[in-house]
Design a protein around this motif. Structure first.
Motif, short mmCIF file in Angstrom:
data_model
loop_
_atom_site.label_atom_id
_atom_site.label_comp_id
_atom_site.label_asym_id
_atom_site.label_seq_id
_atom_site.Cartn_x
_atom_site.Cartn_y
_atom_site.Cartn_z
N ALA A 420 75.49 79.30 10.92
CA ALA A 420 74.20 79.03 11.55
C ALA A 420 73.43 80.32 11.72
N VAL A 421 72.10 80.18 11.78
CA VAL A 421 71.20 81.31 11.97
C VAL A 421 70.18 80.95 13.05
N SER A 422 69.94 81.88 13.95
CA SER A 422 68.92 81.68 14.98
C SER A 422 68.07 82.94 15.08
N PHE A 423 66.76 82.75 15.05
CA PHE A 423 65.82 83.85 15.25
C PHE A 423 64.87 83.42 16.36
N ARG A 424 64.87 84.17 17.46
CA ARG A 424 64.08 83.76 18.62
C ARG A 424 63.50 84.98 19.30
N ALA A 425 62.56 84.70 20.19
CA ALA A 425 61.93 85.76 20.98
C ALA A 425 62.23 85.50 22.46
N THR A 426 62.70 86.53 23.16
CA THR A 426 62.87 86.45 24.60
C THR A 426 61.80 87.31 25.26
N TYR A 427 61.34 86.87 26.43
CA TYR A 427 60.26 87.58 27.09
C TYR A 427 60.19 87.15 28.55
N GLY A 428 59.46 87.89 29.33
CA GLY A 428 59.23 87.53 30.73
C GLY A 428 60.51 87.43 31.53
N ALA A 429 60.54 86.53 32.49
CA ALA A 429 61.69 86.34 33.38
C ALA A 429 62.56 85.22 32.84
N GLY A 430 63.41 85.54 31.88
CA GLY A 430 64.35 84.56 31.33
C GLY A 430 63.74 83.55 30.39
N LEU A 431 62.55 83.82 29.86
CA LEU A 431 61.90 82.89 28.94
C LEU A 431 62.32 83.20 27.51
N ALA A 432 62.30 82.17 26.66
CA ALA A 432 62.65 82.34 25.25
C ALA A 432 61.95 81.26 24.45
N THR A 433 61.68 81.59 23.19
CA THR A 433 61.10 80.60 22.28
C THR A 433 61.70 80.78 20.90
N SER A 434 61.99 79.66 20.24
CA SER A 434 62.59 79.71 18.92
C SER A 434 61.51 79.98 17.87
N TRP A 461 53.10 84.02 13.13
CA TRP A 461 53.66 83.59 14.40
C TRP A 461 52.85 84.23 15.52
N ARG A 462 52.39 83.39 16.46
CA ARG A 462 51.61 83.90 17.58
C ARG A 462 52.44 83.86 18.86
N PRO A 463 52.42 84.94 19.62
CA PRO A 463 53.18 84.96 20.88
C PRO A 463 52.56 84.00 21.89
N PRO A 464 53.38 83.37 22.74
CA PRO A 464 52.83 82.45 23.74
C PRO A 464 51.99 83.12 24.82
N GLN A 465 52.21 84.42 25.05
CA GLN A 465 51.43 85.13 26.06
C GLN A 465 51.55 86.62 25.80
N SER A 466 50.70 87.40 26.43
CA SER A 466 50.83 88.85 26.37
C SER A 466 52.07 89.26 27.15
N CYS A 467 52.97 89.99 26.48
CA CYS A 467 54.22 90.34 27.14
C CYS A 467 55.01 91.30 26.25
N ALA A 468 56.05 91.88 26.81
CA ALA A 468 57.03 92.62 26.03
C ALA A 468 58.03 91.61 25.48
N TYR A 469 58.30 91.71 24.18
CA TYR A 469 59.17 90.75 23.51
C TYR A 469 60.40 91.44 22.91
N SER A 470 61.50 90.69 22.93
CA SER A 470 62.69 91.10 22.20
C SER A 470 62.95 90.02 21.15
N PHE A 471 62.87 90.40 19.90
CA PHE A 471 63.12 89.47 18.80
C PHE A 471 64.60 89.57 18.43
N VAL A 472 65.31 88.45 18.56
CA VAL A 472 66.77 88.43 18.44
C VAL A 472 67.17 87.57 17.25
N LEU A 473 67.92 88.17 16.33
CA LEU A 473 68.45 87.46 15.18
C LEU A 473 69.97 87.39 15.30
#
Length: 500
Positions: A420-434, A461-473
């Motif tokens: 399996a492969v997952s690529f997602r963005a984590t941001y804010g206080a415990g938020l994440a989006t695939s 791909w557009r970020p859901p909000q202005s924030c610092a993001y960690s892109f995790v693969l």
């Protein structure tokens, strides 16, 4: 090969017997009456007001607090329980780690979960995703007089226990309170457990499911919980049914492996006095050599599990353990690590000899196992905004839609064991989006994955909000130790995206 070391299991209080759970052949429905038969042969431990019953399968712990002395059928939650687990098994209260279950006020069948903050201090209640409780008032296997019974279905993952531990018997420490209004009593087991976890009682889980005899191999019945008949004799990869304890698809093997004998065959060999055997291994394209390993197994003494060591003789022969003795892993022929082996299709052969002979064969079986301990590669090749590369830690301003960023990622396994492969963005206080995900399909065969894949395939791909993001693969391997999938690789890249 290096000697394997096992985690120790100890009784937390002197002369305090542990509760030994037994295997639940079929899942137990907490809503079913305790006398319906599902709790038959459950592990049992007495406490001052009744008994504790325990069973488990690969996913859940089933507990029943059979409170014989609570004979008053009080409404609502005037009667209640606490049920605590030492999640990290250090026999100390660890804030925001250790768990207590309780009832939501006014609802005797709504289970709540809270974390310990310290002795006798907890967070608020939350609803556990899969764990349940059902209250029953009636007779039980321990008394024909109607009384209070609390029946639990606790997700093992929630209390940080897994039967897939390859080097130790799975266990936890627990304690509970039962409160009765009529007759009036409040009983803690052990006393004041919620203030001092050194008093908790040990609960040892079963890892001995009844594998259907029709699926067992003739001598080596299974590798872990995977029957050897479910291992493809040509590819050395395993596939089990979707409803089986361990569901794997075209899976390679890795980690520490347990070769477990066919119980019926081992009993026959033992009765005939044919107890000496050797294990051999052949690398891809090579010839057989002796497989020498040292390991330990826990033998049940009647009150606890005692560690017992096993090793080959000077000449490389093993002696079978008595199949009539209760071990943590019954019928274990050999436990050996595979991490030093290069990926490839190996042959493994187990041979029993007649009596003290070294040439007259009593039984033999050869397996083929594809062994692969290398994890897939996971690389974020690039992040681009328009035609420009966005470097790590950059602060990038994103214009109006359809402006955004795109990615090039690699998730690749040259041996074809990608799961399996997952690529997602984590941001804010415990938020994440695939952003992207893909899972193995049997139609993919030996799936190698992809390299330098454009994500998204078109557009941005557009970020859901202005924030610092960690892109995790993350890329997971389709490799099993016989109890669960093992092995993954992960990488991440951080940057800040501002929506203008």
């Amino acid at each position: 090969m290096a000697k394997l070391r096992n985690l120790s299991i100890t009784t937390p209080l002197l002369f305090a017997f542990p509760l030994k759970s037994e295997w639940a052949t079929t899942p137990i429905d907490p809503a079913a009456p305790v006398n319906s038969g599902a709790w038959e042969n459950a592990g049992k431990l007495k406490f001052s007001r009744g008994y504790i019953l325990a069973k488990n399968d690969a996913k859940f712990l089933y507990l029943a607090l059979d409170v014989l002395e609570d004979t008053g059928n009080d409404p609502s939650t005037n009667d209640y329980f606490w049920l605590s687990f030492d999640s990290n098994r250090d026999r100390a209260i660890t804030a925001n780690v250790d768990i207590n279950y309780g009832l939501y006020p006014g609802n005797p069948n709504k289970l709540g979960l809270q974390k310990y903050l310290g002795p006798a201090r907890w967070t608020g209640l939350s609803i556990p995703p899969l764990s349940e409780v059902v209250q029953e008032f009636g007779p039980s296997p321990n008394s024909d007089t109607s009384h209070r019974i609390w029946k639990f279905k606790i997700e093992l993952k929630e209390i940080n226990v897994a039967i897939s531990w390859p080097l130790s018997t799975p266990y936890t420490y627990f304690g509970f309170r039962v409160k009765s209004s009529s007759p009036g009593f409040t009983t803690d087991f052990p006393g004041s457990f919620y203030k001092d976890f050194t008093k908790l009682r040990q609960l040892i889980l079963s890892r001995k499911p009844s594998i259907p005899s029709s699926t067992l191999g003739p001598l080596v019945g299974s590798v872990g919980l995977i029957p050897t008949t479910k291992i493809n004799s040509s590819t050395g990869r395993a596939t089990t049914d979707a409803g089986y304890y361990v569901h794997v698809e075209n899976a390679a093997f890795g980690g520490t492996l347990n070769l477990i004998g066919n119980r019926t065959k081992l009993q026959q060999l033992w009765a005939a006095g044919n107890r000496k055997y050797k294990v051999e291994i052949a690398a891809p394209g090579g010839s057989f050599t002796k497989l020498i390993s040292n390991w330990s197994n826990y033998r049940w003494t009647g009150s606890t599990y005692a560690l017992e060591s096993f090793a080959a003789s000077y000449y490389g022969y093993y002696q079978m353990a008595n199949p009539g003795v209760d071990y943590s892993i019954d019928d274990l022929l050999i436990q050996f690590p595979t991490t030093a082996l290069l990926p490839g299709l190996y042959r493994i052969k187990v041979t029993f000899f007649v009596g003290s002979s070294t040439s007259n064969v009593a039984a033999t079986q050869e397996l083929r196992l594809y062994i692969d301990n290398q994890v897939p590669s996971a690389i974020i090749e690039s992040v681009r905004h328009g035609s420009s590369e966005v470097s790590a830690c950059a602060i990038e301003t994103i214009g109006p839609s359809p402006d955004g960023v795109n990615f090039r990622i690699t998730a690749h396994d040259p041996e074809g064991n990608l799961r399996a492969v997952s690529f997602r963005a984590t941001y804010g206080a415990g938020l994440a989006t695939s952003i992207y995900s893909e899972n193995y399909s049997p139609s993919s065969g030996n799936w190698q994955g992809f390299t330098n894949k454009l994500i998204p395939a078109s557009g941005n791909w557009r970020p859901p909000q202005s924030c610092a993001y960690s892109f995790v693969l993350t890329a997971w391997a389709r490799t099993t130790n016989g109890y669960s999938y093992i092995g993954h690789n992960s990488t991440h890249r951080n940057l800040t995206l501002l929506l203008s």
